[in-house]
Design an enzyme around this catalytic site. Sequence first.
Site, PDB file in Angstrom:
ATOM      1  CG  ASP A 174      -0.153  -0.229   2.740  1.00  0.00           C
ATOM      2  OD1 ASP A 174       0.757  -0.194   2.344  1.00  0.00           O
ATOM      3  OD2 ASP A 174      -0.561  -0.107   3.499  1.00  0.00           O
ATOM      4  CG  HIS A 192      20.578   1.383 -18.743  1.00  0.00           C
ATOM      5  ND1 HIS A 192      19.985   1.508 -19.529  1.00  0.00           N
ATOM      6  CD2 HIS A 192      21.413   3.206 -19.017  1.00  0.00           C
ATOM      7  CE1 HIS A 192      19.134   2.017 -20.333  1.00  0.00           C
ATOM      8  NE2 HIS A 192      20.871   3.305 -20.142  1.00  0.00           N
ATOM      9  CG  ASP A 221      24.261   9.802 -16.146  1.00  0.00           C
ATOM     10  OD1 ASP A 221      23.820  10.351 -16.157  1.00  0.00           O
ATOM     11  OD2 ASP A 221      25.124   9.421 -17.207  1.00  0.00           O
ATOM     12  CG  ASP A 230      21.622  13.291 -18.219  1.00  0.00           C
ATOM     13  OD1 ASP A 230      22.402  12.756 -17.526  1.00  0.00           O
ATOM     14  OD2 ASP A 230      21.528  12.610 -19.455  1.00  0.00           O
ATOM     15  CG  HIS A 280      26.357   5.743 -25.463  1.00  0.00           C
ATOM     16  ND1 HIS A 280      26.788   6.870 -25.420  1.00  0.00           N
ATOM     17  CD2 HIS A 280      27.417   5.533 -24.776  1.00  0.00           C
ATOM     18  CE1 HIS A 280      27.855   6.896 -24.877  1.00  0.00           C
ATOM     19  NE2 HIS A 280      27.788   6.587 -23.882  1.00  0.00           N
ATOM     20  CG  HIS A 288      19.603  11.937 -24.010  1.00  0.00           C
ATOM     21  ND1 HIS A 288      18.828  12.888 -23.108  1.00  0.00           N
ATOM     22  CD2 HIS A 288      20.444  11.688 -23.713  1.00  0.00           C
ATOM     23  CE1 HIS A 288      19.537  12.856 -21.975  1.00  0.00           C
ATOM     24  NE2 HIS A 288      20.410  12.222 -22.147  1.00  0.00           N
ATOM     25  CG  HIS A 336      15.840   9.760 -22.004  1.00  0.00           C
ATOM     26  ND1 HIS A 336      16.198   8.252 -22.246  1.00  0.00           N
ATOM     27  CD2 HIS A 336      17.589  10.561 -21.524  1.00  0.00           C
ATOM     28  CE1 HIS A 336      17.669   7.639 -21.589  1.00  0.00           C
ATOM     29  NE2 HIS A 336      18.468   9.524 -21.544  1.00  0.00           N
ATOM     30  CD  GLU A 368      24.498  11.200 -23.486  1.00  0.00           C
ATOM     31  OE1 GLU A 368      24.654  10.407 -22.088  1.00  0.00           O
ATOM     32  OE2 GLU A 368      22.960  11.684 -23.040  1.00  0.00           O
ATOM     33  CE1 TYR A 418      31.193   4.150 -21.222  1.00  0.00           C
ATOM     34  CE2 TYR A 418      30.557   4.723 -23.144  1.00  0.00           C
ATOM     35  CZ  TYR A 418      30.336   4.687 -22.391  1.00  0.00           C
ATOM     36  OH  TYR A 418      29.566   5.545 -22.100  1.00  0.00           O
ATOM     37  NE  ARG A 429      27.269   8.422 -20.189  1.00  0.00           N
ATOM     38  CZ  ARG A 429      27.381   7.148 -19.308  1.00  0.00           C
ATOM     39  NH1 ARG A 429      28.402   6.129 -20.108  1.00  0.00           N
ATOM     40  NH2 ARG A 429      26.779   6.824 -18.567  1.00  0.00           N
ATOM     41  CD  GLU A 467      24.912  12.636 -19.602  1.00  0.00           C
ATOM     42  OE1 GLU A 467      25.088  11.910 -19.546  1.00  0.00           O
ATOM     43  OE2 GLU A 467      23.868  12.828 -20.729  1.00  0.00           O
TER      44      GLU A 467
HETATM   45  N1  GLY Z   1      21.686   9.597 -17.522  1.00  0.00           N
HETATM   46  C1  GLY Z   1      20.693   9.232 -18.399  1.00  0.00           C
HETATM   47  C2  GLY Z   1      21.441   9.702 -20.139  1.00  0.00           C
HETATM   48  O1  GLY Z   1      22.449  10.000 -19.952  1.00  0.00           O
HETATM   49  O2  GLY Z   1      21.263   9.542 -20.967  1.00  0.00           O
HETATM   50 MN    MN Z   2      22.233  11.519 -21.217  1.00  0.00          MN
HETATM   51 MN    MN Z   3      22.867  11.043 -17.934  1.00  0.00          MN
END
Ligand code: GLY
Ligand code: MN
Ligand code: MN
Length: 442
Positions: A44, A247, A264, A275, A354, A358, A365, A388, A392, A410, A412
Site C-alpha cells: 500500500d 545503466h 552520471d 543530465d 551508444h 538526446h 530523454h 555525452e 568503455y 563518459r 556529459e
Molecule cells: N542518464 C541517462 C543518459 O545519460 O542518457
Molecule cells: Mn544523457
Molecule cells: Mn546521463
Amino acid sequence: MNGRTTPATALAAYRRRRRQLMRMAGEDAILILPAAPERVRSRDTYYPYRQDSDVLYLSGFEEPEAVLVLVPGRSHGESLLFCRERDPEREAWDGPRAGPEGAPDALGVDDAYAIDDIDEILPGLLEGRSRVYYHFGRDTDFDLKLIGWLNRVRAQVRHGAQPPHEFLELGHLLDEMRLIKSADELKLMRRAAKISVQAHEALMRAARPGMREYELQAELERVFRASGAEPAYGSIVGAGANACVLHYRANDAVARRGDLVLVDAGAEYRGYAADITRTFPVGGRFSREQRALHDLVGAAHAAALAQARPGVPWEAGHKAAVDVLAEGMLSLGLLKGRLEKVVADGTYRRFYPHKTGHWIGLDVHDVGDYRIDGESRLLEPGMVYTIEPGIYIPPGDTSVAAKWRGIGIRTEDDVAITRDGHEVLTAGLARSADEIEAFMAA
Ligand code: GLY
Ligand code: MN
Ligand code: MN
C-alpha cells in the site's frame, strides 16, 4: 500546487501554451491529457508521485487523478480540468487539494469539475468534435475509459449525435512545442544544471579511496534535496569496471585507490532535468591509460560541441564524436583497420555502443523527433540536448592489451542552442583530466 502558489507569470505561460496548442489543433478538435497514474511500490506504499510532463507543461498541476481537457473555441470555456474534490479527512493525511472550486483561480483554467463526474461530462464534450488528440497506448486503463466515452456518443448517433471520427497522436503537435524551450524554461534548466554542477562538485570533493559508491551518491543527492531538487533519473555511480555498465544501478561497490569513478546524475528542478556525467580518479590522479582515454573522450566531446549551432544537422555532433573516437581507438591500438571502415561498418561500437546525446527538458530523454522525412533535423535556437561521448573497455576483453581493460569513461554536458551558437548549461564543472586533477587537489 502542493501548497506552492503558482506565480502569475507562470500561469500566463501555461495559458499561452494551451492557446498555441489549441490553435494548432483547430476548432473542431478536442485534446485530452490525463495526469500520470500513481504507482504502487510495495503493497500500500506508492512511488513518489511525478506528474505527467505534458500536464506539467500545460498547467503546472501536480495532483494525481486529474484530466486536462482542451476544447478549442468552446464558448463556455476552452481549458477544463477534472480533479479530485476537496476532502478534509483525506487532505489531513495526504496534503491539500485544489478542488474544482479552487482550480480555476489557482491554475488559470476556465472551469474545473470533480474527477468523479468525468463519465457524465466527457461524452458531451466529445460530441460534435471531429478530431481527438490523445496519447494512445501510454496508459491502457485510460485508453479503455476514452473508448467507453466514445462509445457513449456513438450510441446516440440515431438521436443526432456526431461522434469524433479522427484520432490523432497528441505528441505530433505538443512534442514540437516542448522541443523548443522558452526563456522561462531555460531559466529553470539553468537552475537544474547549476544544482547538478554543485552536486557533482560535492561528490568529487568528498571522494576517498575505500568509500562505497552509495556513499558518493549520498553526497551528491544531499545537494539535490538541499536545493529543492531531486534526481531526474536513478543516479549512476560506478567505480572501476562498473563504469563500463551503461545503466549501472547497484551503486554498492567500493571505490579503490586507482579506480576511476563514473558519475552520471542530474537534478530535476520544478520538473526540468539536468543530465551530467563526469569520470574522475578516486585518488585524484589519472593513470597514463586512464588519461589517454579520458583525453580521447574529451576530444570527441569538443568535436561534438563544435557542431552545436543553428542550421547544423542534429546528427553532425554524433558523427564528429564517432570520427574522433574511432581514430583514437585505432591510434591507441584498441582496434585495427582503416578509419573509414571502422566507422562505416560500426566496429567502433564495441567500445562506444551508444549515441552522443538526446533532447532534454521536462523529461531527461525529452520529446521531439530527431529525424524529419528520413533526414536528420537541423538544430534551432531553444533546442536543448546532451553531449555525452564515452569509451568503455570491458574488463574481460582479451582482444586489447591488459592495461586498457576495465576502463570506462563518459563526459556529459547539457547544451542549449542559441541564435548564434550555443550555451553549455552545465559549464563550470571540471571536465578535462587537467581540470579534474586541479579541482581535486584544491
Ligand atoms: N542518464 C541517462 C543518459 O545519460 O542518457
Ligand atoms: Mn544523457
Ligand atoms: Mn546521463
